[in-house]
Structures are given as C-alpha cells and as structure tokens.
Design a protein around this motif. Structure first.
Motif, PDB file in Angstrom:
ATOM      1  N   MET A 113       0.757  -1.033   0.142  1.00  0.00           N
ATOM      2  CA  MET A 113      -0.052   0.137   0.015  1.00  0.00           C
ATOM      3  C   MET A 113       1.119   1.250   0.161  1.00  0.00           C
ATOM      4  SD  MET A 113      -2.869   1.020   2.648  1.00  0.00           S
ATOM      5  CE  MET A 113      -1.764   1.064   4.118  1.00  0.00           C
ATOM      6  N   GLY A 114       0.590   2.253  -0.800  1.00  0.00           N
ATOM      7  CA  GLY A 114       0.999   3.557  -0.684  1.00  0.00           C
ATOM      8  C   GLY A 114       0.683   4.391   0.690  1.00  0.00           C
ATOM      9  N   GLU A 124      -1.893  -2.239  -3.541  1.00  0.00           N
ATOM     10  CA  GLU A 124      -1.480  -3.059  -4.812  1.00  0.00           C
ATOM     11  C   GLU A 124      -2.252  -4.218  -5.354  1.00  0.00           C
ATOM     12  OE1 GLU A 124      -0.315  -2.369  -1.624  1.00  0.00           O
ATOM     13  OE2 GLU A 124       0.293  -4.213  -0.542  1.00  0.00           O
ATOM     14  N   HIS A 157       5.811   2.281  -6.769  1.00  0.00           N
ATOM     15  CA  HIS A 157       5.334   1.576  -5.438  1.00  0.00           C
ATOM     16  C   HIS A 157       4.633   0.159  -5.595  1.00  0.00           C
ATOM     17  CE1 HIS A 157       5.115   1.619  -1.106  1.00  0.00           C
ATOM     18  NE2 HIS A 157       4.077   1.001  -1.287  1.00  0.00           N
ATOM     19  N   HIS A 169       4.963  -3.823  -5.755  1.00  0.00           N
ATOM     20  CA  HIS A 169       4.203  -4.672  -5.060  1.00  0.00           C
ATOM     21  C   HIS A 169       3.782  -6.100  -5.677  1.00  0.00           C
ATOM     22  CE1 HIS A 169       3.851  -3.137  -1.029  1.00  0.00           C
ATOM     23  NE2 HIS A 169       3.367  -2.241  -1.219  1.00  0.00           N
ATOM     24  N   ALA A 180       8.705  -2.235  -1.703  1.00  0.00           N
ATOM     25  CA  ALA A 180       8.308  -1.350  -2.646  1.00  0.00           C
ATOM     26  C   ALA A 180       8.556   0.004  -2.412  1.00  0.00           C
ATOM     27  CB  ALA A 180       6.526  -1.321  -2.352  1.00  0.00           C
ATOM     28  N   TYR A 227       7.786   1.058   6.200  1.00  0.00           N
ATOM     29  CA  TYR A 227       8.032   1.375   4.951  1.00  0.00           C
ATOM     30  C   TYR A 227       9.634   2.073   4.478  1.00  0.00           C
ATOM     31  CZ  TYR A 227       3.003   1.615   3.996  1.00  0.00           C
ATOM     32  OH  TYR A 227       1.883   0.999   3.657  1.00  0.00           O
TER      33      TYR A 227
END
Ligand SMILES: [Zn+2]
Length: 475
Positions: free
Chosen positions: A1-2, A308, A331, A335, A357, A407
């Motif tokens: 996930m971003g 993702e 990103h 994933h 990512a 992250y």
C-alpha cells in the motif's frame, strides 16, 4: 500500500562507507528476536496470525473462488453465489468462512445441503457428512443484502464502499469479507473468477484477465479471471463510470481505468506509464509475475491511499493533487512482485512488502533524476529524532503494520544490505527471492537465510539491528 498522497524528496549529500564482512561466524540459524515457529492446534476460527488471531480460518486450504455477483446501485443490493473449492487439512465436522454483514440464503457442500450459523464475522458451516483430512470439497454459498464497510484504524473505512455512481471494494489487511465468504488471510492464496453483473451503462473492473462482457437486457456481466494465486485482500472491484484504456504489452493485456469525474491529464499519463515502469523494475526484480497489467484511479474523498490489488492497483486521485506523480505507480507495481506474488505468511512480515516497494520508489526516483537511493537513505538516517527509530520494522506490532518504520526503515534495511553485499549480490538476492518464492508465502527468517546463501556472508547482526531493535543502528 502507498500510505501517503505525497512523497517527500529530501536530497542530502553524504556518502556512506561501504560495509564489509565475511562468513566468520555461522550463517543465520534463528537468534533472539526471530521467534521459532511453534506448531499450533487447528483453530477453525483463525488462521494462526499472532497479530490478527481472528483473521482467516484453519482446517482447510482454498484453491479457487468462483464468484458471481450482481450489484444494483439503485437499491444498494448485492446478490452473490460463491463457489469455494478447498482441501481439508484436518478431519472437519464443520469449518468457518469469514463474512461481514450480508445474509446467507443457502449453503451446499459437495452438492448436498449444509447448515450454517453466524458468529460475528464467522460463517460456520456444518456439512451433511464430516470431511476427512485431505479431501477436496466444494462449498457453494448463496448470499446477499446491503454490503457494509469495515472500520479500520489506519485507513478510515475499508471494504465495500458505495459511491455516487456505483461502488468499490478496497482495503488492507482485510476487505474481502465485505463482499464474499472467504478464508481472509494472505497465507491462503487461491485462483479466482469474478463475474460482476451491473447496469449496462457502468463499468465493472476487477483483477486479472477480462474474459468478456455479456449484455442481457439492462444488465451486463463482466467476467474476470485471476490465473496466479491471489491473497484475498488483493481482490478488488470498481463499479461506476470509468474511462478505460485497453492495449497489450509483451503479449499480455493492459487495462487501466480512471474515474470519469477526474480531469484528463497527469493521472492518465501516470496510468499510461505502467508498462514502462514494469519494464524498469524487471531489470532489478526479474520477470513480471502476472499475465495482465493495469491500474485503477478512483475519485473518492474517503480513500487517500493506493493499494497493490493484484495486476491492477487502485490509486486515490489525491496522489496527483500536486501534479505529475509516477513514484506511487512504481511503489504499487513493485508490490506485484513483493506482496502479491511473494506474499507474507503472517502480517508481522509486512516490511517484506512495504520496505521493498519503498525501495522501488527510490530506484525509480533515481532513474527520474529526482534523488538517488543513497540520498533517500541519507535524508532519513540524518534525522535521529525520526519516529522510524522508535519502531522495529521486523516486529512492528499489530497497531503499527503501516508505520513509517515499516516503509522507510524497511527500505533502508535493504539499502544497508546492498552496501554490505554489493550491487551484484544485492540484486541477485532480490531476483532469486522473487523467482524462488513466486506465488508463495514467506517470512523474514526465509529472506535472511536467502540473503546469506546468495551473498555467502553472515548477516544476522545487520538484520537484527535494522529490523528487530528500537533505535537508530550505528554505521
Ligand atoms: Zn505499499
């Protein structure tokens, strides 16, 4: 996930001394901080995840979901039939699926009537006859009602969300339970067919290959097929008014969808860059693991993240509120290798998704000339007061699986590894990880063992300080 709709690009110029080391001590075998696996009794109501004990279920393994879902935006009614093919992993007098809200109308197991009861989000099914360990069985669940979202601490609301023109479903670590009965844990990956029947004027986009659109009166059925095992939280759909771009790349279909309410421009350009970014990442990660490419951009104030979702990530339009942005695309596409093809065995290991990512963002940013990977590392390392030092990314705790440490410190861990083993071995590690664990489930312990095998170096001290200890590692 971003996790955020913006990317801070601080450029700091300081070079790190390259680390070095030799196999002077035994290779990693499991030290303090790396809990040894403990065999668990079969828990029918959970998949054994220490962070989320109620997620998923035990006692069986799903191989395929065949979902037939009709959704009427006018009444918000969903009608579904889920055919779940699974294999018993124990002698089962009953078994559980996860389902949030919705009403179950009928259940059969291997064609015979079965009874079902509900306990919160657990759907408890008792077949007419017990299932023997090792037996493959087919459960068919007819269900429906008005879907309900889930409240998630980090993401606001997740799961099924209605919109002005339709609906979508999205969320991590759980969202699938809001739209179909499921063994909702990434360790039970399965193949999917997803047929979405919606009013003909709308689009219905999901994961994988589009096998066709069939119109019948005022309704059209969109048939999607996922041909590589997929974790449930990576299943998604959007129903609404979307502009589609379809094409092919290297013989595989490309399909992107952007909400029609969003202005044409940078968002569409970013979606068009999808295959270029995949090709870029292939240099570092090896072949793209799936047979379809794509992306979906939604226009919804409640969703300020990207996810993702397999073969077709979903992005909030907020990522383009400041103009061009392909970093978030890099990103989510990274994933596809790390998170989707190679999935976590338990949520504790999420840095194997998000750290990788994030590192891909830095690689892509370097290619764009935004900043180098080293500058990304240095800008964070040179901030000793950062909260990323307060949380160990390899064991962040259930409340911190989306923390900045997972992250950013996760990505920095990979850079520390790169400095230690050198570029050639580092990218060989990433490619070997993606190929050997393709379609699989993994733990941090397995990654450390692979890094040591490929590099020939003893690395447990490096990973211990970067992943499992609070505080900024000394360099
Ligand atoms: Zn991510």
């Amino acid at each position: 996930m971003g996790r955020r709709a913006w990317i801070v690009m601080a450029a700091v110029s300081a070079a790190l001394a390259a680390g070095c080391g030799g196999p002077s001590r035994p290779l990693f075998t499991g030290a303090a901080g790396f809990p040894a696996p403990v065999p668990l009794p079969v828990d029918l109501a959970g998949a054994g995840d220490p962070y989320f004990p109620t997620y998923g279920n035990g006692g069986y393994d799903v191989s395929a979901y065949d979902l037939k879902i009709k959704y009427d935006p006018a009444s918000d009614q969903l009608t579904g039939v889920a055919t779940v093919t699974a294999t018993a992993k124990a002698d089962l007098a009953k078994f559980h699926l996860d389902l949030h809200g919705l009403t179950v109308d009928k259940v059969t197991v291997d064609g015979a009537a079965a009874t079902s009861t509900r306990d919160g989000d657990e759907l408890i099914i008792t077949p007419g006859a017990p299932l023997a360990n090792g037996k493959e069985f087919v459960a068919v669940v007819a269900y429906g009602g008005v879907p309900k979202a889930i409240k998630a601490p980090d993401l606001g609301v997740t799961g099924f969300l209605t919109t002005h023109d339709g609906a979508f479903t999205l969320g991590e670590p759980e969202s699938a339970t809001t739209w179909f009965p499921v063994n909702d844990h990434p360790k039970d990956k399965a193949l999917y067919t997803i047929e979405l029947t919606v009013p003909t004027q709308l689009e219905a986009i999901s994961n994988g290959l589009l096998d066709g659109r069939t119109a019948q009166g005022a309704w059209t059925s969109w048939k999607w097929r996922v041909t590589s095992p997929m974790a449930p939280y990576l299943a998604t759909f959007v129903i609404g008014d979307y502009r589609l771009v379809e094409g092919t790349h290297k013989g595989k279909p490309v399909l992107t969808a952007v909400a029609e309410t969003l202005p044409k421009g940078e968002i569409d350009k970013a979606m068009a860059s999808t295959t270029e970014i995949v090709d870029f990442l292939e240099q570092y990660f090896g072949p793209y693991p799936f047979d379809a490419y794509g992306g979906i951009v939604i226009d919804d104030e409640r969703v300020r993240y990207a996810l993702e979702t397999q073969t077709r990530p979903v992005y909030s339009d907020a990522f383009w509120s400041r103009g061009a942005n392909t970093i978030v695309v890099a990103h989510e596409l990274a994933h596809q290798w790390f998170g989707d093809s190679v999935s976590v065995q338990a949520w504790q290991h999420i840095w194997l998704n998000e750290g990788f990512a994030t590192y891909a963002q830095w690689l892509w940013g370097e290619k764009l000339g935004v900043s180098t990977v080293q500058e990304e590392f240095d800008s964070r390392y040179d901030d000793p007061g950062s909260r990323i030092w307060d949380i160990a990314p390899g064991a962040p705790g259930a409340d911190n699986i989306f923390s900045g440490s997972v992250y950013e410190r996760g990505g920095m861990t990979l850079h520390a590894l790169r400095k230690q083993v050198g570029d050639e071995k580092f990218f060989e590690i990433l490619k070997t990880w993606a190929s050997e664990q393709r379609d699989g489930n993994v733990t941090t312990t397995e990654f450390i063992a692979l890094a040591e095998r490929v590099s020939g170096q003893q690395l447990d001290t490096l990973f211990q300080k970067w992943l499992f200890e609070v505080g900024r590692p000394a360099q």
